[in-house]
Structures are given as structure tokens and as C-alpha cells.
Write a protein that holds these residues in place. Structure first.
Motif, PDB file in Angstrom:
ATOM      1  N   VAL A  18       0.844  -1.205   0.000  1.00  0.00           N
ATOM      2  CA  VAL A  18       0.000   0.000   0.000  1.00  0.00           C
ATOM      3  C   VAL A  18       0.876   1.251   0.000  1.00  0.00           C
ATOM      4  CG1 VAL A  18      -1.686   1.322   1.337  1.00  0.00           C
ATOM      5  CG2 VAL A  18      -1.933  -1.162   1.121  1.00  0.00           C
ATOM      6  N   ILE A  19       1.953   1.236   0.779  1.00  0.00           N
ATOM      7  CA  ILE A  19       2.852   2.392   0.822  1.00  0.00           C
ATOM      8  C   ILE A  19       3.484   2.636  -0.544  1.00  0.00           C
ATOM      9  CG2 ILE A  19       5.025   3.262   1.777  1.00  0.00           C
ATOM     10  CD1 ILE A  19       4.320   1.881   4.387  1.00  0.00           C
ATOM     11  N   ILE A  21       2.259   1.959  -3.470  1.00  0.00           N
ATOM     12  CA  ILE A  21       1.260   2.552  -4.377  1.00  0.00           C
ATOM     13  C   ILE A  21       1.080   4.038  -4.065  1.00  0.00           C
ATOM     14  CG2 ILE A  21      -1.168   2.501  -5.067  1.00  0.00           C
ATOM     15  CD1 ILE A  21      -1.140  -0.513  -4.515  1.00  0.00           C
ATOM     16  N   LEU A  22       0.971   4.363  -2.778  1.00  0.00           N
ATOM     17  CA  LEU A  22       0.795   5.767  -2.382  1.00  0.00           C
ATOM     18  C   LEU A  22       2.006   6.609  -2.790  1.00  0.00           C
ATOM     19  CD1 LEU A  22      -0.772   5.358   1.185  1.00  0.00           C
ATOM     20  CD2 LEU A  22      -1.932   6.072  -0.913  1.00  0.00           C
ATOM     21  N   VAL A  23       3.204   6.069  -2.578  1.00  0.00           N
ATOM     22  CA  VAL A  23       4.427   6.800  -2.945  1.00  0.00           C
ATOM     23  C   VAL A  23       4.454   7.079  -4.445  1.00  0.00           C
ATOM     24  CG1 VAL A  23       6.929   6.545  -3.201  1.00  0.00           C
ATOM     25  CG2 VAL A  23       5.848   6.044  -1.011  1.00  0.00           C
ATOM     26  N   VAL A  25       1.953   7.141  -6.576  1.00  0.00           N
ATOM     27  CA  VAL A  25       0.866   8.042  -6.971  1.00  0.00           C
ATOM     28  C   VAL A  25       1.221   9.489  -6.635  1.00  0.00           C
ATOM     29  CG1 VAL A  25      -1.510   8.733  -6.444  1.00  0.00           C
ATOM     30  CG2 VAL A  25      -0.983   6.337  -6.841  1.00  0.00           C
ATOM     31  N   ILE A  26       1.732   9.712  -5.414  1.00  0.00           N
ATOM     32  CA  ILE A  26       2.056  11.075  -4.985  1.00  0.00           C
ATOM     33  C   ILE A  26       3.181  11.669  -5.841  1.00  0.00           C
ATOM     34  CG2 ILE A  26       3.021  12.434  -3.086  1.00  0.00           C
ATOM     35  CD1 ILE A  26       1.525  10.558  -1.184  1.00  0.00           C
ATOM     36  N   TYR A  71       4.110   1.630 -12.783  1.00  0.00           N
ATOM     37  CA  TYR A  71       4.202   1.186 -11.389  1.00  0.00           C
ATOM     38  C   TYR A  71       4.679  -0.257 -11.301  1.00  0.00           C
ATOM     39  CZ  TYR A  71       2.792  -0.719  -6.910  1.00  0.00           C
ATOM     40  OH  TYR A  71       2.792  -1.385  -5.720  1.00  0.00           O
TER      41      TYR A  71
END
Length: 332
Positions: A18-19, A21-23, A25-26, A71
Motif C-alpha cells: 500500500v505504501i 502505491i501511495l508513494v 501516486v504522490i 508502477y
């Protein structure tokens, strides 16, 4: 204990997923990418841009692919040990980070030792001599340390080091040793410059740790078991060391989760002011220039250290404090 550790290790997998993916995306949220930023910079300087070369680089590094494909390429590469390629440095991410990692770890470890060596005796003294002149004086110095911005203290230390000690301003070594192999002279130059960032970075951390240790130790000293131990005739030094101090150390151990990544990342703003060749300014530059593989891989490394640090702190807290249970059962 073993089942708990296995369960936590398995929980790390979806957490890091999850981290990641968030990294990613940001990092991709700002419009454009590194190549577009590079083109705009060249055009602002009046230089021509080879569109065929830009198209080739976009295809070479997969920047023309959809977001989800980029990704997966990045994530699968990290699982295989390939951290990607840094566009700004024109080098593999592993080499870019590796060149700065040693100096970053050295500064951070020395700073942590400096912080603990100063904070522990002062915090214990302030708690055991509450409302004394020494407590008031040390508390006043602690408040000054908390209130002084690191970048301001860095500028003052640079001036004092240059005027009174003849140390060259900025950097972590003399200019002649930059990009040179390690030698005894280079090590001496690093040690000569090292005390400035250690004092600057460690000042606020030391002041904060003194206040926290004092507050926690005062809270423990007022509990009934301390009164009972005193009534039985236990020496004050042994009493403080054996019981209250041990309980007051919980927050030090709980900080390991943030301590591990801070050892690698360093103090970014202070490093910029002092021109330190550490990983902090590198990460800031990577985020500003949208060097996504360098920034993403480094942030994932920090996230992994954070997750590991939290696990280590939980295990140490359960081992040191008998009031804490890993499974959450009620102690009988």
C-alpha cells in the motif's frame, strides 16, 4: 513470541504494498515528468531540444506507458534488486544513494550518541533535583535549544567555526578531498568538520529528549512503589536506576520506529544550509525535479526501515516492561 513475529512479518507485505502505491501516486501527481521539466529548463536557457532523443529516452525508461504499467515495472524491479535509473544524475539509483549513504549514517549515528550522552544525565538530574537552581538552569537551556531553529544555529556555527577555528565554511570535508578515495587525511578532514552538523542537528533533539525524560521520570518517582522502596531503606541511586528509570525509558524505545529512517534520511534542511553531501538534499532535489525512480526507491527504503523499526520497538518494549503484552492479554 515466534507466532507474533511471523504474524507481524506477514503483515509487513500488504503494508509496504500500500505504501509503494501511495508513494508512486504522490510522485506522479505533479503534471509532466522529469523529461518535460528538463525540456522546459533547456528552452528557458535558449538551448535547442532534440525531440528524437527525448522520444527515445521516453520509450527507453517507459515514460510513454500508462501509469499502472510504470508502477508494475518499478515495483517488480525493486523486488529483483533493481532500484531504477536516476535521470538527473544519469546513474543507477543504487550508485547515487550508495555514494552518500556512508556519510549520512556516520553523521546520524554520531548525532544520536551525542544526544543520548548529553540528554540522559541532564534529564535524570533535573528529575531527581526538581525545582533546584540546577533544574531551572538546565530547563532554561533546554527551552532555548527547542526554540532555536536548526538553520539559524547552523549559520551561527558556520561563522564561529570559520572565524575561531579556521574550518572551511560548509561541506563535510576540505575541497581537495571531495570525490577522492578515502585516506587518513580525508578522514581527519571529515572529523574536523563533523562536530558542526552534530551540534546543530543534535541540539533540538537533546533539548526535547531532556524534557521528555524529566517528565516521565517525575511521573514514575511519584508512584506508590517508589514510596514503598524508600520506606524499606533502598538507596536513592539504586532505586532510581532499578525501577523508575527503567519505566521512563519506554518512549526512547518507542522512538526506534522513527529513529531508523532518520539515520538514513538525515536532517534535510540543515544539510542544505551546511552543504552536506548526505541523502537528505538528494531526496529534496529528486522530488523537485520529478526524478521518480530515485525519489520513489529512497522513500520505499525509508518506509521499510520505519516498519522494521516499529517491530523492533514493540519487541523491546515487551521485553523491558512487564506491563506490556504482545498479544494484548490481561496480566494475571
Amino acid at each position: 513470541m515466534l507466532s507474533y513475529i511471523v504474524k507481524r512479518l506477514l503483515l509487513m507485505i500488504p503494508t509496504l504494498l500500500v505504501i509503494s502505491i501511495l508513494v508512486f501516486v504522490i510522485i506522479q501527481l505533479p503534471p509532466g515528468d522529469y523529461l518535460e521539466s528538463h525540456i522546459a529548463e533547456l528552452q528557458s536557457q535558449g538551448e535547442s531540444v532534440d525531440q528524437d532523443k527525448i522520444k527515445f529516452l521516453r520509450q527507453e525508461y517507459g515514460l510513454d506507458k500508462p501509469f499502472h504499467e510504470q508502477y508494475f515495472i518499478w515495483a517488480i524491479g525493486m523486488l529483483q534488486g533493481d532500484l531504477g535509473y536516476s535521470f538527473e544524475y544519469d546513474l543507477p539509483v543504487r550508485e547515487v544513494v550508495g555514494n552518500r549513504m556512508f556519510l549520512t549514517i556516520m553523521i546520524s549515528v554520531v548525532t544520536i550518541i551525542f544526544t543520548w550522552v548529553i540528554a540522559f544525565p541532564i534529564g535524570i538530574y533535573s528529575a531527581t533535583h526538581q525545582y533546584s537552581w540546577g533544574d531551572y538552569g538546565l530547563s532554561f537551556l533546554g527551552f532555548i535549544g527547542l526554540a532555536t531553529p536548526n538553520f539559524l544555529l547552523a549559520l551561527v556555527m558556520l561563522y564561529l567555526a570559520n572565524v575561531y577555528f579556521g574550518t572551511s565554511i560548509g561541506g563535510l570535508m576540505a575541497p581537495q578531498y571531495i570525490d577522492q578515495p578515502w585516506s587518513w587525511g580525508k578522514l581527519q578532514s571529515v572529523l574536523e568538520h563533523l562536530w558542526i552538523p552534530v551540534i546543530v542537528i543534535g541540539t533540538s533533539g537533546t533539548a526535547g529528549m531532556i524534557r521528555r525524560l524529566r517528565a516521565n521520570l517525575l511521573d514514575e518517582l511519584q508512584k506508590q512503589y517508589v514510596t514503598t522502596a524508600r520506606a524499606k531503606g533502598m538507596k536513592e541511586s539504586k532505586l532510581v536506576r532499578k525501577y523508575p528509570l527503567r519505566m521512563a525509558l519506554n518512549f526512547f524505545i518507542a522512538d526506534i520506529g522513527s529513529l531508523l529512517p532518520s539515520v538514513i534520511s538525515g536532517a534535510e534542511i540543515t544539510a542544505v544550509v551546511l552543504s552536506l553531501p548526505t541523502t537528505g538534499p538528494m531526496l529534496l532535489n529528486a522530488l523537485q525535479s520529478q526524478d521518480m525512480y530515485l525519489a520513489g526507491s529512497f522513500l520505499m527504503f525509508l518506509a521499510m526501515l520505519t516498519v522494521i523499526g516499529v517491530l523492533i520497538s514493540d519487541l523491546l518494549l515487551a521485553a523491558i516492561d512487564p506491563r506490556i503484552r504482545l498479544q494484548g492479554e490481561v496480566a494475571k
